[in-house]
Scaffold this active site. Structure first.
Site, PDB file in Angstrom:
ATOM      1  NE  ARG A 147     -13.501 -13.082 -11.744  1.00  0.00           N
ATOM      2  CZ  ARG A 147     -12.255 -12.818 -11.330  1.00  0.00           C
ATOM      3  NH1 ARG A 147     -12.039 -11.850 -10.464  1.00  0.00           N
ATOM      4  NH2 ARG A 147     -11.234 -13.513 -11.778  1.00  0.00           N
TER       5      ARG A 147
ATOM      6  N   GLY B 219       0.786  -1.225   0.000  1.00  0.00           N
ATOM      7  CA  GLY B 219       0.000   0.000   0.000  1.00  0.00           C
ATOM      8  C   GLY B 219       0.819   1.277   0.000  1.00  0.00           C
ATOM      9  CB  SER B 220       4.103   2.329  -1.345  1.00  0.00           C
ATOM     10  OG  SER B 220       4.011   2.096  -2.727  1.00  0.00           O
TER      11      SER B 220
ATOM     12  CD  GLN C 212       8.205  10.558 -11.497  1.00  0.00           C
ATOM     13  OE1 GLN C 212       7.386  11.428 -11.748  1.00  0.00           O
ATOM     14  NE2 GLN C 212       9.334  10.806 -10.841  1.00  0.00           N
ATOM     15  CD  GLU C 213       3.087   3.031  -9.560  1.00  0.00           C
ATOM     16  OE1 GLU C 213       2.219   2.687  -8.738  1.00  0.00           O
ATOM     17  OE2 GLU C 213       3.822   2.207 -10.146  1.00  0.00           O
TER      18      GLU C 213
ATOM     19  CG  HIS D  25      -1.748  -0.313 -15.397  1.00  0.00           C
ATOM     20  ND1 HIS D  25      -2.000  -1.587 -14.920  1.00  0.00           N
ATOM     21  CD2 HIS D  25      -0.997  -0.474 -16.514  1.00  0.00           C
ATOM     22  CE1 HIS D  25      -1.435  -2.479 -15.730  1.00  0.00           C
ATOM     23  NE2 HIS D  25      -0.825  -1.819 -16.701  1.00  0.00           N
TER      24      HIS D  25
ATOM     25  CD  GLU E 153     -14.757  -2.591 -21.648  1.00  0.00           C
ATOM     26  OE1 GLU E 153     -14.738  -1.372 -21.411  1.00  0.00           O
ATOM     27  OE2 GLU E 153     -15.802  -3.265 -21.679  1.00  0.00           O
ATOM     28  CG  LEU E 154      -7.413  -5.591 -16.700  1.00  0.00           C
ATOM     29  CD1 LEU E 154      -7.821  -5.516 -15.238  1.00  0.00           C
ATOM     30  CD2 LEU E 154      -6.654  -6.877 -16.983  1.00  0.00           C
ATOM     31  CG  ASP E 155      -5.069  -2.462 -16.404  1.00  0.00           C
ATOM     32  OD1 ASP E 155      -5.460  -2.015 -15.313  1.00  0.00           O
ATOM     33  OD2 ASP E 155      -4.348  -3.466 -16.503  1.00  0.00           O
TER      34      ASP E 155
HETATM   35  C1  GRF Z   1       1.745  -0.308  -8.027  1.00  0.00           C
HETATM   36  O1  GRF Z   1       2.786  -0.513  -8.912  1.00  0.00           O
HETATM   37  C2  GRF Z   1       0.488   0.033  -8.778  1.00  0.00           C
HETATM   38  O2  GRF Z   1       0.731   0.777  -9.930  1.00  0.00           O
HETATM   39  C3  GRF Z   1      -0.035  -1.328  -9.147  1.00  0.00           C
HETATM   40  O3  GRF Z   1       0.214  -2.124  -8.017  1.00  0.00           O
HETATM   41  C4  GRF Z   1       1.345  -1.598  -7.316  1.00  0.00           C
HETATM   42  C5  GRF Z   1       0.913  -1.370  -5.903  1.00  0.00           C
HETATM   43  O4  GRF Z   1       1.977  -1.001  -5.083  1.00  0.00           O
HETATM   44  N1  GRF Z   1      -1.417  -1.233  -9.538  1.00  0.00           N
HETATM   45  P1  GRF Z   1       1.714  -0.455  -3.632  1.00  0.00           P
HETATM   46  O5  GRF Z   1       0.952  -1.534  -2.854  1.00  0.00           O
HETATM   47  O6  GRF Z   1       0.923   0.810  -3.740  1.00  0.00           O
HETATM   48  O7  GRF Z   1       3.071  -0.216  -3.033  1.00  0.00           O
END
Ligand code: GRF
Length: 197
Positions: free
Chosen positions: A66, A13-14, A174-175, A110, A144-146
């Site tokens: 599901r 969960g970073s 960067q995320e 993503h 649809e996925l991603d």
């Molecule tokens: C990240 O790379 C995100 O883009 C992908 O899963 C990963 C999750 O990482 N969907 P974290 O748990 O947020 O560290």
């Protein structure tokens, strides 16, 4: 009134932590819930330690059903009055039955420059393809996925000798910048794509 955000995750969960850290002061949203399909997700323990409400919905008892898994998630969300769902490393595919009612109120990050490299193992595939550039995308979630409208992208160079782990770490940095920046805009009603740097 602040928007109430639920963050879904399956791992450390970073990204969730960077979103939570951002939602202070004049930010238009606040974290209301962290939800995981795994009770041992590091992000769940961290969120609970911060005093954020947590819910765990294990997918395994539902097997291939599901719809039942998603109905359970939906039921757990109700008491929190959630306005926005942020998927942040939530490793279960959500079907149209869940996604469609949330469309326009649910976003995902993503680790690729979508539409390239949907799905898993994006960094391995980008390196194998000889890409010179990689990055991450925040997008609205559709069935649809991603896929779904892009809300933001950040780019990083691929360096000589990169391993998937090295590239993943560069993208993850960067995320942690992109996702909070996009959520702040999205919660304020701004869906114009943000391109970083
Ligand atoms: C990240 O790379 C995100 O883009 C992908 O899963 C990963 C999750 O990482 N969907 P974290 O748990 O947020 O560290």
């Amino acid at each position: 009134m602040s928007k109430r955000v639920a963050i879904f995750l399956s791992g450390g969960g970073s990204n969730m932590r960077s979103l939570v850290a951002s939602m202070t002061g004049d930010h238009p949203a606040r974290p209301a819930l962290v939800l995981s399909n795994r009770s041992d997700a590091g992000g769940i323990a961290w969120a609970a330690g911060q005093g954020i409400a947590t819910e765990v919905v294990d997918h395994r008892p539902h097997g291939a059903d599901r719809a039942a898994f998603e109905a359970e998630i939906e039921a757990r969300l109700v008491p929190y009055g959630i306005d926005i769902i942020c998927l942040a490393g939530f490793m279960r595919v959500l079907t149209a039955g869940f996604v469609t009612p949330w469309q326009g109120r649910m976003i995902n990050i993503h680790p690729s420059l979508l539409p390239n490299y949907r799905g898993l193992h994006t960094h391995v595939r980008a390196l194998e393809a000889g890409e010179h550039e990689a990055g991450c995308t925040v997008h609205e979630v559709t069935a649809e996925l991603d896929e779904g409208p892009v809300l933001g992208q950040a780019r990083v160079p691929v360096l000589a000798g990169d391993t998937p782990d090295a590239l993943a770490a560069r993208v993850l940095e960067q995320e942690h910048i992109l996702y909070p920046a996009v959520l702040r805009r999205f919660a304020a009603g701004n869906r114009t794509p943000l391109y970083l740097p």
